[in-house]
Design an enzyme around this catalytic site. Sequence first.
Site, short mmCIF file in Angstrom:
data_model
loop_
_atom_site.label_atom_id
_atom_site.label_comp_id
_atom_site.label_asym_id
_atom_site.label_seq_id
_atom_site.Cartn_x
_atom_site.Cartn_y
_atom_site.Cartn_z
N THR A 135 8.49 -9.11 12.59
CA THR A 135 7.92 -8.27 11.53
C THR A 135 8.39 -6.83 11.66
O THR A 135 8.52 -6.13 10.67
CB THR A 135 6.37 -8.34 11.54
N ILE A 185 7.28 -3.15 21.17
CA ILE A 185 7.32 -3.83 19.88
C ILE A 185 6.58 -5.15 20.05
O ILE A 185 7.02 -6.04 20.77
CB ILE A 185 8.77 -4.08 19.43
N GLY A 224 0.82 -6.13 4.09
CA GLY A 224 2.18 -6.66 4.06
C GLY A 224 2.93 -6.42 5.36
O GLY A 224 4.08 -6.82 5.52
N ASN A 282 5.81 -7.55 17.77
CA ASN A 282 6.45 -8.67 17.09
C ASN A 282 7.79 -8.22 16.51
O ASN A 282 7.83 -7.63 15.43
CB ASN A 282 5.54 -9.22 15.99
N GLY A 286 0.83 -1.19 0.00
CA GLY A 286 0.00 0.00 0.00
C GLY A 286 0.87 1.25 0.00
O GLY A 286 0.84 2.04 -0.94
N PHE A 287 1.61 1.41 1.08
CA PHE A 287 2.58 2.52 1.22
C PHE A 287 1.90 3.88 1.15
O PHE A 287 2.55 4.89 0.89
CB PHE A 287 3.68 2.42 0.16
N ALA A 329 -1.02 -0.60 14.30
CA ALA A 329 -0.65 -1.47 15.42
C ALA A 329 -1.24 -0.95 16.73
O ALA A 329 -1.84 -1.71 17.50
CB ALA A 329 0.87 -1.56 15.53
N GLY A 361 5.39 1.73 10.95
CA GLY A 361 5.28 1.51 9.51
C GLY A 361 6.06 2.50 8.68
O GLY A 361 6.48 2.19 7.57
N GLU A 362 6.24 3.69 9.19
CA GLU A 362 6.80 4.74 8.35
C GLU A 362 8.16 5.25 8.79
O GLU A 362 8.95 5.75 7.99
CB GLU A 362 5.78 5.89 8.24
MO1 MOS Z 1 0.81 5.78 5.12
S1 MOS Z 1 1.71 6.88 3.68
O1 MOS Z 1 0.05 6.94 6.06
O2 MOS Z 1 0.00 4.53 4.32
#
Ligand code: MOS
Length: 753
Positions: free
Chosen positions: A649, A644, A465, A646, A237-238, A508, A719-720
């Site tokens: 991942t 954290i 993902g 996991n 997705g990103f 999360a 994630g980012e």
């Molecule tokens: Mo993120 S760029 O907030 O999917």
Amino acid sequence: MADDTGRLIGKPAIRIDGPAKVTGQARYPSDELLQNPAYAYLVTSSISRGRVRGFDLAAARAVPGVLDILTHESVAGEVKSPLGPDGGPTTTTLESDQVWHDGQIVAVVTAETFEAAREAAHKVVVDYVAEPPSASFDSPGAEAQPRKSDPQRKDPAVGDAATAFAAAPVKIDVRYSTPTQHHNALELFTTTCVWDGPKLTIYEPTQSMWGLKAALARQLSLDLANVRTVSRYAGGGFGGKGAPTSRTAWIALAAKRLKRPVKLAPTRDQGFTIATYRAETRHHLQLGASRDGKLTALIHEGWEITSRPSGYNVAGTATTSRMYACPNVATKVNIVHADRNTPGYMRAPPDTPYMFALECGMDELAYALGMDPIELRRINDTQVDPIDGRPFSSRSLMKCFDQAAAKFGWARRNPTPGSMRDGDWLVGLGCATSCYPSNIGPAAARLSLAPTGKATIQLAGHEIGTGAYTLVAIIVADGLGLKIADVKVQMGDSDLPPVPGAGGSNNAASTANVAAKACEAVRGKLALAAVQANDGPFAGADPATLKLAGGALVGPGGRREPLEKAVGRVGGALEVHVENVPQGLPPDAAAGLYQGRMAMARGTGRKDVTAFAFGAQFVEVRIHRHTREIRTPRVVSAFASGTIVNPLTAYSQYMGGAIWGLSSALHEVTEIDQRSARYVNTNFADYLIPVNADIGQLDVILVPEEDDRVNPLGIKGIGEIGIVGMNAAVANAVFHATGKRIRDLPIRIEDLL
Ligand code: MOS
């Protein structure tokens, strides 16, 4: 406790959906098996600005198997325009004859086969009235204006930055830029729509199950209850699958007209223009400091490209203004309208470009001061948000720098640019701060526990993902005292309880906290029934002392009752539906979820604390003395992001982010033809991404951090953050290797000749 399975949170766990994915059983949205589907193919504009005067559809209609052709002439007005990623106006498609950008959808062909639809699409003749387009910042006709600042996202400022900057004994005054980039997730922007009477089901990879559902209900004037979205897996997705795009409503309409399912799989190059991207940005950064390295002034002005109708902007000054202690800060963000598709979220949308400017600037300031760049950050480290005066919920920035520096071998760095060599290679060592605000949204979940000791949790979460299924399974197994294998997780369907879209790294924190709350509700019900019953070991005990562990209800002194008995007492299965509204959000935030509204407790918008995860990025570059070829043999990244769930991942997530950061510094750019305002390299051959040979040794350090203020489980999203700062670390390393300060990304051989 002997019968305790032990805490599962924080222990590496393999993905529960791994076997389904590697055996091909994981069903992605376009894999849905349907009765008698028709296939759609998009016709996209070949001009970047103007109008469609008309179509010649005769040749297209003559292709055997063609069923229908949608154009603005046949369907305008049947669909409300989608909203942009900021909830404001965006470019239109078949709603009118207007062409806003190259590659805009101007017709949709449906046919019995994909091949027939494609052939016919290529035979659609469009008659345009073309005007000269504006491609980007310096194009004639591009219009700059200050962004609209709203109360939620004010331009951060404190003190008197202009005066302080003028008086600063040491200062830098520099400009940076970052390029257009596209997500290029492996999975394309597919859509499949199926009608059953008044009910529409949309199989589409999305980062926002309920957001997409609500958007399509609005566009098609349907009851929310009559729209269902299904996306059990998304192939990346990103951010690119975060906001609804115009394609979905047209495919829904095509299916309605044909009275049969319609499948769309657009091409890779269409993905560059029918969805969003990371807009190019420019920055003017002024930093002032005292001779001992204390920041006295920080002025950051940004410019961002957007489409003609959209006011979308990322305004990363909300982050850069809060990184370091500084009494005088001024920020401003401008948008520049060009004849382009509307940009949108892409991994750390604000932080990736804006921290490039700040973190290169800090490196430049360190050189101006004759100071080690890590020491400069240490001197200006702070536990208090310099804009709002609130404490950071936790901030382990310097721990990250210290641990990464030790692993990296920063101590052997000679700071003089061009001083470190290995044969024909110039060696450069660079570093930068990484960070990402910690967000959490309201969320709902349904959890059931059977007497067999099997649990099922349902929530409309998103597996893009990241390991989202596994994360929820860990929380439930941990909370109910079960094995991970005894927990079934169902997500990716808007018929399940709503959770926020998977964006802003909230996933999360939002899903884990609601899952933990659901477990506590189950434990509470079992405990209450157990102490009230006369048939078990806990009659009359305090229910708060009973825990779920090792497949049993367990009390003080090791007394235990198997789940079969404990759950059986309350019925055939115990089911709870819970909602979690994070502290600081209005109580109606939960109700809003069911309307597709996503309230969010943002890391920079809370009343109690400012919440960020922090990290440090280190990279070694080697630049060939003669050819100027750039290699990156070593990366060390350290991150502290609270709990954290996991580590396995998490490690992958951080690593992927660091690789992408490196890629965005050295490889990735969507090239734009300045005359035609068209993207040129819209394929994997010409859009450069790194391969294994481009990445050498990559070490990720997970710095332990406990944070009891950010949310009950102490989870900061990850994630980012992995991508942020890496572009600056690379640019700083290139300067160290060569003495050349490259302020415009990506950095290429020709910049170093
Ligand atoms: Mo993120 S760029 O907030 O999917």
